[in-house]
Design a protein around this motif. Structure first.
Motif, short mmCIF file in Angstrom:
data_model
loop_
_atom_site.label_atom_id
_atom_site.label_comp_id
_atom_site.label_asym_id
_atom_site.label_seq_id
_atom_site.Cartn_x
_atom_site.Cartn_y
_atom_site.Cartn_z
N ARG A 11 0.81 -1.21 0.00
CA ARG A 11 0.00 0.00 0.00
C ARG A 11 0.85 1.27 0.00
N ALA A 12 2.01 1.22 0.63
CA ALA A 12 2.84 2.43 0.73
C ALA A 12 3.31 2.94 -0.62
N PHE A 13 3.29 2.08 -1.65
CA PHE A 13 3.81 2.46 -2.95
C PHE A 13 2.70 2.89 -3.92
N GLU A 14 1.45 2.92 -3.47
CA GLU A 14 0.34 3.22 -4.38
C GLU A 14 0.51 4.57 -5.07
N GLU A 15 0.82 5.60 -4.29
CA GLU A 15 0.90 6.93 -4.87
C GLU A 15 2.06 7.04 -5.86
N SER A 16 3.20 6.40 -5.53
CA SER A 16 4.35 6.43 -6.44
C SER A 16 4.00 5.79 -7.78
N VAL A 17 3.30 4.64 -7.73
CA VAL A 17 2.91 3.96 -8.96
C VAL A 17 1.91 4.80 -9.75
N ALA A 18 0.88 5.32 -9.04
CA ALA A 18 -0.16 6.10 -9.72
C ALA A 18 0.42 7.34 -10.38
N ASP A 19 1.29 8.05 -9.66
CA ASP A 19 1.91 9.25 -10.22
C ASP A 19 2.75 8.91 -11.44
N HIS A 20 3.50 7.81 -11.35
CA HIS A 20 4.38 7.46 -12.47
C HIS A 20 3.57 7.04 -13.70
N LEU A 21 2.53 6.24 -13.49
CA LEU A 21 1.71 5.81 -14.63
C LEU A 21 1.05 7.00 -15.31
N THR A 22 0.59 7.97 -14.51
CA THR A 22 0.00 9.17 -15.07
C THR A 22 1.04 9.95 -15.88
N ALA A 23 2.25 10.07 -15.32
CA ALA A 23 3.32 10.79 -16.02
C ALA A 23 3.71 10.10 -17.32
N GLU A 24 3.54 8.77 -17.36
CA GLU A 24 3.87 8.02 -18.58
C GLU A 24 2.76 8.10 -19.63
N GLY A 25 1.63 8.72 -19.27
CA GLY A 25 0.56 8.90 -20.24
C GLY A 25 -0.62 7.98 -20.08
N SER A 26 -0.77 7.35 -18.90
CA SER A 26 -1.91 6.48 -18.69
C SER A 26 -3.22 7.25 -18.86
N MET A 27 -4.20 6.62 -19.50
CA MET A 27 -5.50 7.26 -19.73
C MET A 27 -6.41 7.15 -18.52
N GLY A 28 -5.94 6.58 -17.45
CA GLY A 28 -6.69 6.43 -16.21
C GLY A 28 -5.89 5.54 -15.28
N VAL A 53 8.20 1.84 -20.45
CA VAL A 53 7.34 2.18 -19.32
C VAL A 53 7.65 1.27 -18.13
N GLU A 54 7.75 -0.02 -18.39
CA GLU A 54 7.99 -0.98 -17.30
C GLU A 54 9.35 -0.78 -16.66
N ILE A 55 10.39 -0.57 -17.45
CA ILE A 55 11.73 -0.37 -16.90
C ILE A 55 11.78 0.88 -16.04
N ARG A 56 11.21 1.98 -16.54
CA ARG A 56 11.21 3.23 -15.76
C ARG A 56 10.41 3.09 -14.47
N LEU A 57 9.30 2.35 -14.54
CA LEU A 57 8.50 2.12 -13.34
C LEU A 57 9.29 1.33 -12.31
N LEU A 58 9.94 0.27 -12.74
CA LEU A 58 10.72 -0.55 -11.82
C LEU A 58 11.87 0.25 -11.19
N LEU A 59 12.48 1.13 -11.96
CA LEU A 59 13.55 1.96 -11.42
C LEU A 59 13.03 2.92 -10.36
N VAL A 60 11.85 3.53 -10.63
CA VAL A 60 11.24 4.44 -9.66
C VAL A 60 10.91 3.70 -8.37
N LEU A 61 10.32 2.51 -8.50
CA LEU A 61 9.93 1.75 -7.31
C LEU A 61 11.14 1.22 -6.55
N ALA A 62 12.17 0.82 -7.28
CA ALA A 62 13.39 0.36 -6.62
C ALA A 62 14.02 1.48 -5.81
N ALA A 63 14.01 2.69 -6.36
CA ALA A 63 14.56 3.84 -5.65
C ALA A 63 13.75 4.14 -4.39
N ALA A 64 12.46 3.78 -4.41
CA ALA A 64 11.59 4.01 -3.25
C ALA A 64 11.66 2.88 -2.24
#
Length: 287
Positions: A11-28, A53-64
């Protein structure tokens, strides 16, 4: 045609994932509970660079601090009708606090729950009410309104507008909502109209604390942003006013509390939900 990306995280990573997916252009972006985890889902154009998208997401989450597990990130190709229905299926009526029920805008059947119904269409804006930080702010707004009038309210970082709309429903004289994201501003304005409160809820696109004083301020943003805005937020708080702060991890709560108390407000209570802390502070009558 749409690509659906599913990410299973704590749960602690929800906002990080949501923000990143939005920044990557997710339609929702949506989130649903999956056992002791959250399933965060994004939807992308068929031409999306899935590997990137997947590589950048994994890097963001790993940093967190997230440690990837097998099958934690999956992709699925959806037909247009399938993606629209899949996105909507992620949202169901959500009871919050003692008197609120958040209902997706596309559910037309009558709701008889004994609660006040707030219709919500989050689209690409953060703040559908499911996240712990948003729920905490909604609950504390209700608690404050049960003790005294909310008066003029500021919703800093309004996202979907859910906090400002709830404030109006609780009797606020008027609400100013601000957000940096033009999509959030448009979504909040639409949700205000959907709930019949547009005349008392002004949504503006800006980064600064607006001029004037407010009897109630709610800021559901990030701890780092809160710490950079201590002085203007306290200056905007009317004497005897209430300040609700969220977007704060448990381990950050003490630092944020001390920073705001250093400007003359006092801690009234702290609400802990999952990994998050929501602070309710108050100004003195003569401050």
């Amino acid at each position: 045609m749409t690509w659906e990306l599913r990410v299973l995280v704590e749960r602690a990573f929800e906002e990080s994932v949501a923000d990143h997916l939005t920044a990557e252009g997710s339609m929702g972006v949506s989130a649903t509970v999956a056992g002791d985890r959250l399933l965060v889902t994004g939807y992308f154009d068929p031409e999306v660079d899935r590997t990137g998208v997947e590589i950048r997401l994994l890097l963001v989450l790993a940093a967190a601090g997230w440690v990837a597990e097998a099958q934690a990130v999956t992709w699925r190709f959806l037909a247009e009708q399938d993606w629209a229905e899949a996105w909507k299926e992620s949202y169901t009526p959500l009871p919050v606090g003692k008197g609120l029920l958040i209902v997706p805008s596309w559910l037309d059947e009558p709701i008889d729950s004994g609660r006040r119904v707030l219709r919500m269409d989050p689209e690409m804006a953060f703040g559908s009410g499911t996240h712990a930080t948003t729920r905490g702010c909604l609950e504390l707004l209700e608690a404050v309104a049960g003790q005294k009038p909310l008066g003029r309210v500021l919703d800093m970082g309004c996202g979907s507008g859910v906090l400002g709309i709830w404030a109006v429903m609780l009797g606020a004289e008027g609400v100013v909502g601000t957000d940096l994201d033009p999509v959030a501003v448009e979504t909040a304005q639409r949700n205000a109209r959907l709930n019949g409160v547009a005349e008392r809820l002004e949504i503006v696109e800006c980064a600064q604390v607006p001029e004037g004083q407010f009897q109630t301020i709610v800021a559901n943003i990030l701890a780092s942003v809160l710490l950079s805005a201590v002085a203007p937020l306290v200056a905007a708080l009317a004497p005897g006013g209430s300040l609700i702060l969220s977007g704060i991890l448990r381990e950050q709560a003490r630092e944020v509390q001390l920073a705001f108390e250093g400007e003359g407000v006092r801690l009234d209570r702290t609400l802990f939900i999952e990994e998050w802390a929501v602070l309710l502070l108050a100004s003195g009558e003569g401050s």
